[in-house]
Scaffold this motif. Sequence first.
Motif, PDB file in Angstrom:
ATOM      1  N   GLU A 188      22.604  30.910  18.270  1.00  0.00           N
ATOM      2  CA  GLU A 188      22.645  29.700  18.991  1.00  0.00           C
ATOM      3  C   GLU A 188      23.693  28.463  18.650  1.00  0.00           C
ATOM      4  OE1 GLU A 188      19.882  25.768  18.144  1.00  0.00           O
ATOM      5  OE2 GLU A 188      18.733  27.891  18.942  1.00  0.00           O
ATOM      6  N   ALA A 189      24.179  28.542  17.370  1.00  0.00           N
ATOM      7  CA  ALA A 189      25.254  27.655  17.075  1.00  0.00           C
ATOM      8  C   ALA A 189      26.614  27.980  17.772  1.00  0.00           C
ATOM      9  CB  ALA A 189      25.262  27.306  15.691  1.00  0.00           C
ATOM     10  N   ASN A 190      26.960  29.276  17.534  1.00  0.00           N
ATOM     11  CA  ASN A 190      27.993  29.928  18.162  1.00  0.00           C
ATOM     12  C   ASN A 190      29.358  28.934  17.823  1.00  0.00           C
ATOM     13  OD1 ASN A 190      29.753  31.636  19.556  1.00  0.00           O
ATOM     14  ND2 ASN A 190      29.506  30.587  21.470  1.00  0.00           N
ATOM     15  N   TRP A 191      29.486  28.800  16.381  1.00  0.00           N
ATOM     16  CA  TRP A 191      30.270  27.925  15.718  1.00  0.00           C
ATOM     17  C   TRP A 191      31.311  28.606  15.123  1.00  0.00           C
ATOM     18  CZ3 TRP A 191      29.866  22.756  16.986  1.00  0.00           C
ATOM     19  CH2 TRP A 191      30.977  21.797  16.139  1.00  0.00           C
ATOM     20  N   LYS A 192      32.650  28.286  15.393  1.00  0.00           N
ATOM     21  CA  LYS A 192      33.732  29.107  14.696  1.00  0.00           C
ATOM     22  C   LYS A 192      33.633  29.096  13.228  1.00  0.00           C
ATOM     23  CE  LYS A 192      38.716  29.684  15.170  1.00  0.00           C
ATOM     24  NZ  LYS A 192      40.090  29.482  15.729  1.00  0.00           N
ATOM     25  N   ASN A 193      33.980  30.142  12.293  1.00  0.00           N
ATOM     26  CA  ASN A 193      34.025  30.398  11.007  1.00  0.00           C
ATOM     27  C   ASN A 193      32.727  29.856  10.535  1.00  0.00           C
ATOM     28  OD1 ASN A 193      36.573  31.115  11.095  1.00  0.00           O
ATOM     29  ND2 ASN A 193      37.226  29.315  11.243  1.00  0.00           N
ATOM     30  N   SER A 194      31.527  30.009  11.134  1.00  0.00           N
ATOM     31  CA  SER A 194      30.167  29.704  10.501  1.00  0.00           C
ATOM     32  C   SER A 194      29.368  30.797   9.941  1.00  0.00           C
ATOM     33  CB  SER A 194      29.420  28.696  11.462  1.00  0.00           C
ATOM     34  OG  SER A 194      29.009  29.745  12.616  1.00  0.00           O
ATOM     35  N   ASP A 195      29.735  31.974  10.341  1.00  0.00           N
ATOM     36  CA  ASP A 195      29.075  33.275   9.620  1.00  0.00           C
ATOM     37  C   ASP A 195      28.727  33.429   8.412  1.00  0.00           C
ATOM     38  OD1 ASP A 195      31.627  34.079   9.496  1.00  0.00           O
ATOM     39  OD2 ASP A 195      31.526  36.099   9.515  1.00  0.00           O
ATOM     40  N   LYS A 196      29.731  33.088   7.390  1.00  0.00           N
ATOM     41  CA  LYS A 196      29.549  32.913   5.857  1.00  0.00           C
ATOM     42  C   LYS A 196      28.586  31.989   5.615  1.00  0.00           C
ATOM     43  CE  LYS A 196      33.194  35.898   5.718  1.00  0.00           C
ATOM     44  NZ  LYS A 196      33.292  35.949   7.136  1.00  0.00           N
ATOM     45  N   TYR A 197      28.487  30.938   6.131  1.00  0.00           N
ATOM     46  CA  TYR A 197      27.480  29.819   5.867  1.00  0.00           C
ATOM     47  C   TYR A 197      25.907  30.382   6.209  1.00  0.00           C
ATOM     48  CZ  TYR A 197      24.238  25.988   6.808  1.00  0.00           C
ATOM     49  OH  TYR A 197      22.959  25.310   6.611  1.00  0.00           O
ATOM     50  N   PHE A 198      25.867  31.057   7.370  1.00  0.00           N
ATOM     51  CA  PHE A 198      24.432  31.495   7.734  1.00  0.00           C
ATOM     52  C   PHE A 198      24.135  32.842   7.046  1.00  0.00           C
ATOM     53  CE2 PHE A 198      25.712  28.949  11.611  1.00  0.00           C
ATOM     54  CZ  PHE A 198      24.620  28.320  11.836  1.00  0.00           C
ATOM     55  N   HIS A 199      24.941  33.563   6.650  1.00  0.00           N
ATOM     56  CA  HIS A 199      24.788  34.566   5.659  1.00  0.00           C
ATOM     57  C   HIS A 199      24.240  34.053   4.350  1.00  0.00           C
ATOM     58  CE1 HIS A 199      26.792  38.351   7.488  1.00  0.00           C
ATOM     59  NE2 HIS A 199      27.629  37.628   8.195  1.00  0.00           N
ATOM     60  N   ALA A 200      24.824  32.972   3.857  1.00  0.00           N
ATOM     61  CA  ALA A 200      24.391  32.533   2.468  1.00  0.00           C
ATOM     62  C   ALA A 200      23.112  31.745   2.918  1.00  0.00           C
ATOM     63  CB  ALA A 200      25.464  31.619   1.909  1.00  0.00           C
ATOM     64  N   ARG A 201      23.025  31.093   3.654  1.00  0.00           N
ATOM     65  CA  ARG A 201      21.788  30.427   3.885  1.00  0.00           C
ATOM     66  C   ARG A 201      20.592  31.333   4.142  1.00  0.00           C
ATOM     67  NH1 ARG A 201      19.996  27.313   9.117  1.00  0.00           N
ATOM     68  NH2 ARG A 201      18.926  29.143   9.794  1.00  0.00           N
ATOM     69  N   GLY A 202      20.709  32.383   5.015  1.00  0.00           N
ATOM     70  CA  GLY A 202      19.728  33.401   5.115  1.00  0.00           C
ATOM     71  C   GLY A 202      19.243  33.947   3.668  1.00  0.00           C
TER      72      GLY A 202
END
Length: 147
Positions: A68-82
């Motif tokens: 949903e966010a589709n934000w550049k360079n955010s995948d590591k954050y979402f990995h860590a958060r999940g």
Amino acid sequence: MSRVFTPLSGTYQDSLCGSCKTSVTMKLFLAGIVLFLIVGTNAQWYNFPREAAQGSRDMWRAYRDMREANWKNSDKYFHARGNYDAANRGAGGRWAAKVISNGRELWQGSVSGRGAEDTAADQEANRHGRNGGDPNVYRPRGLPSKY
């Protein structure tokens, strides 16, 4: 052979083992207490399935938010958060996070054609979150506070 006094009837009875009933009852009682203490304090296996289901939902929520966010360079954050959210559920959540993360990275590393460097960086973010590290370490600048 021994003689055992029975208080209810007020008589003596002959017995091959006068204390056998007491001995067996006491052993069973002590075994029950030990089993209760071991199961009650160490192995909370009955919570595992619920924690695993909740951890899976946490992982799904992080993935959905990332899409949903589709934000550049955010995948590591979402990995860590999940992984962080799932692991905070308990042993079941930690297990679910590890299985889902490893499966996803295996698929991404072999099928999607993403490089080994990216997969290793994702796995580091996964471990960081699963081990209780702050997911905001990987948060990109400008990502809306909703996430």
